[in-house]
Scaffold this active site. Sequence first.
Site, PDB file in Angstrom:
ATOM      1  N   GLY A   1       0.871  -1.166   0.123  1.00  0.00           N
ATOM      2  CA  GLY A   1      -0.134   0.052   0.069  1.00  0.00           C
ATOM      3  C   GLY A   1       0.883   1.320   0.010  1.00  0.00           C
ATOM      4  O   GLY A   1       0.685   2.324  -0.857  1.00  0.00           O
TER       5      GLY A   1
ATOM      6  N   HIS B   1       9.047  29.145  12.884  1.00  0.00           N
ATOM      7  CA  HIS B   1       7.983  29.970  13.567  1.00  0.00           C
ATOM      8  C   HIS B   1       7.536  29.263  14.652  1.00  0.00           C
ATOM      9  O   HIS B   1       6.418  29.685  15.448  1.00  0.00           O
ATOM     10  CB  HIS B   1       7.273  30.874  12.896  1.00  0.00           C
TER      11      HIS B   1
HETATM   12  C1  G6Q Z   1       0.000   0.560   3.590  1.00  0.00           C
HETATM   13  C2  G6Q Z   1      -1.021  -0.144   4.317  1.00  0.00           C
HETATM   14  C3  G6Q Z   1      -2.317   0.702   4.570  1.00  0.00           C
HETATM   15  C4  G6Q Z   1      -3.131   0.415   3.572  1.00  0.00           C
HETATM   16  C5  G6Q Z   1      -4.606   0.881   3.962  1.00  0.00           C
HETATM   17  C6  G6Q Z   1      -5.503   1.058   2.795  1.00  0.00           C
HETATM   18  O1  G6Q Z   1       1.016   0.030   3.335  1.00  0.00           O
HETATM   19  O2  G6Q Z   1      -1.091  -1.318   4.091  1.00  0.00           O
HETATM   20  O3  G6Q Z   1      -1.941   2.125   4.840  1.00  0.00           O
HETATM   21  O4  G6Q Z   1      -2.800   1.187   2.365  1.00  0.00           O
HETATM   22  O5  G6Q Z   1      -4.954   0.499   5.107  1.00  0.00           O
HETATM   23  O6  G6Q Z   1      -5.610  -0.218   2.481  1.00  0.00           O
HETATM   24  P1  G6Q Z   1      -6.454  -0.587   1.214  1.00  0.00           P
HETATM   25  O7  G6Q Z   1      -5.856  -0.111   0.004  1.00  0.00           O
HETATM   26  O8  G6Q Z   1      -6.613  -2.200   0.955  1.00  0.00           O
HETATM   27  O9  G6Q Z   1      -7.846  -0.159   1.348  1.00  0.00           O
END
Ligand code: G6Q
Length: 554
Positions: A270, A387
């Site tokens: 992700g 700041h």
């Molecule tokens: C990233 C994580 C996490 C993921 C989100 C969204 O490396 O796994 O941030 O991207 O939980 O997941 P989905 O894309 O499956 O909705």
Amino acid sequence: MHESSSLTQSAAWRALASHRDEIASVSMRDLFAADPARFERFSASGAGLLLDYSKNRIDARTLALLIELARSRGVEPARGAMFSGQRINNTEGRAVLHIALRNRGGEPVEVDGRDVMPEVRDVLQRMGDFAERVRDGRWRGYTGELITDVVNIGIGGSDLGPAMACQALSARAHARLRLHFVSNIDGDHLAGVLEKVDPATTLFVVASKTFTTIETMTNATSARRWFLAGGAGEADVAKHFVAVSTNAERVARFGIDLANMFGFWDWVGGRYSMWSAVGLPVALQVGREAFGELLDGAHAMDRHFVEAPLEENLPVILALLGVWYRGFFGATSLSIAPYAQALARLPAYLQQLEMESTGKSVTCDGRPVETPTCPVIWGEPGTNGQHAFFQLLHQGTDLVPVDFIASLTTSHGLAGHHRLLLANCIAQSKALMVGKTAEEVRAELASAGFSGEALEAAIPHRVFPGNRPSNTLLLPDLSPRSLGALVALYEHKVFVQSVIWGVNAFDQWGVELGKQIASRIDAELAGGTAGEHDGSTRGLIAAVRAAANAQERG
Ligand code: G6Q
């Protein structure tokens, strides 16, 4: 996968530990005074980026020992394992191939003997076609009107990357398209966007690798309801909702036409996914060609990471300096200071990239780590930070290394701003390094007319200890290419650190427990049977239920 022998017992680590005692009392002021070529010695370039790391508490021996650490921990073979598609994400049994998404060189990239590049190119082609159709007006809403607003619904890795990049590249934004990002399950987020847009001219991009994430599904369902309530029919959904996901079955079940789904693969984590279809909002904002330039920049950094000797390798150097301060100076955080308003979301992006990747307490093979791992990553654009919290950076009790990031050029055309911005950026790293001694303060106060007790009393408050480390990264511009190189630099930095610390940079089990408990508590808040809880959780649930009941009654 990674090195599983003891980190702290290794010869390289032990040599660094004793070297640390030698260098602890050395000041960077003296190091600069003794070596007129220190900048040349401790700066390096790659993929168009210049890294000045001379304002660090290192000398030539420190660097040599750190490089030896990288070598002895197997950074080079680990890098080879990642690039060759081995399943280095061992707890999820997955390969890690974000580098394939920006592989612009034409070579195959294989997972289990199968080249993934044809699929990668196919999705990229479809994304580019779609983006161009929306941009030039061939893709229209259900009433035949042009699309004016794009709302990305996603969270975490399906939000932070494209949100950060769209802001970074806003100078090149399409004149008609406004980009919005909704991530929070707090209805205020979605409601705040919906009140500004028109269903007939809005395109929703529902971005979720799994298509099960509760925040994203809740927001997407509400957005769909809002769209239908605006007068459109079910058949019109296809013109206004597209999906970015790996889960075709769920996408279809949500009611999105699979022809409008842009896929990716389980080997894209992700937080490493902005190069994939998750980058669709970026392609919509800047167009197919510029999105390609973003990939080009990342690819150039990939090549640098693979080809440059460790001694001149930007990701390796950044990683080693981080390990140095975390392991030997007790630094608990790293401040990211982009001297570029366009990079305002970069600290938040890097916060996820680094903290979700190496915020781990066990090694790949499940043993406790031997040293501290990821520091807290935080920051705000300069000059705003100056700041606000820079007071602590200069005179606080903690050592907080800083990464200053600036672009040499700008496109806004406002006279004088950019020079002042860069002057401040350079001044801050210098001030952190040189500090100001009591003697210097005394002389300054004396020439300002202070004397006697008043002068002496004022001194301690005005002394700056100095010797505070920072890196400065200079980008030639804020182009897609430079941004791609910058982000890939940090991705590989994180990877190198994970190899040294021996942790898996590509899983995130630490986010699971809260999710499980939230779904149980949600059922209780909805009136379900109360579960076994500690007193605090019981008290908080009761308070929420009482407020909900009161709201219902009144
Ligand atoms: C990233 C994580 C996490 C993921 C989100 C969204 O490396 O796994 O941030 O991207 O939980 O997941 P989905 O894309 O499956 O909705």
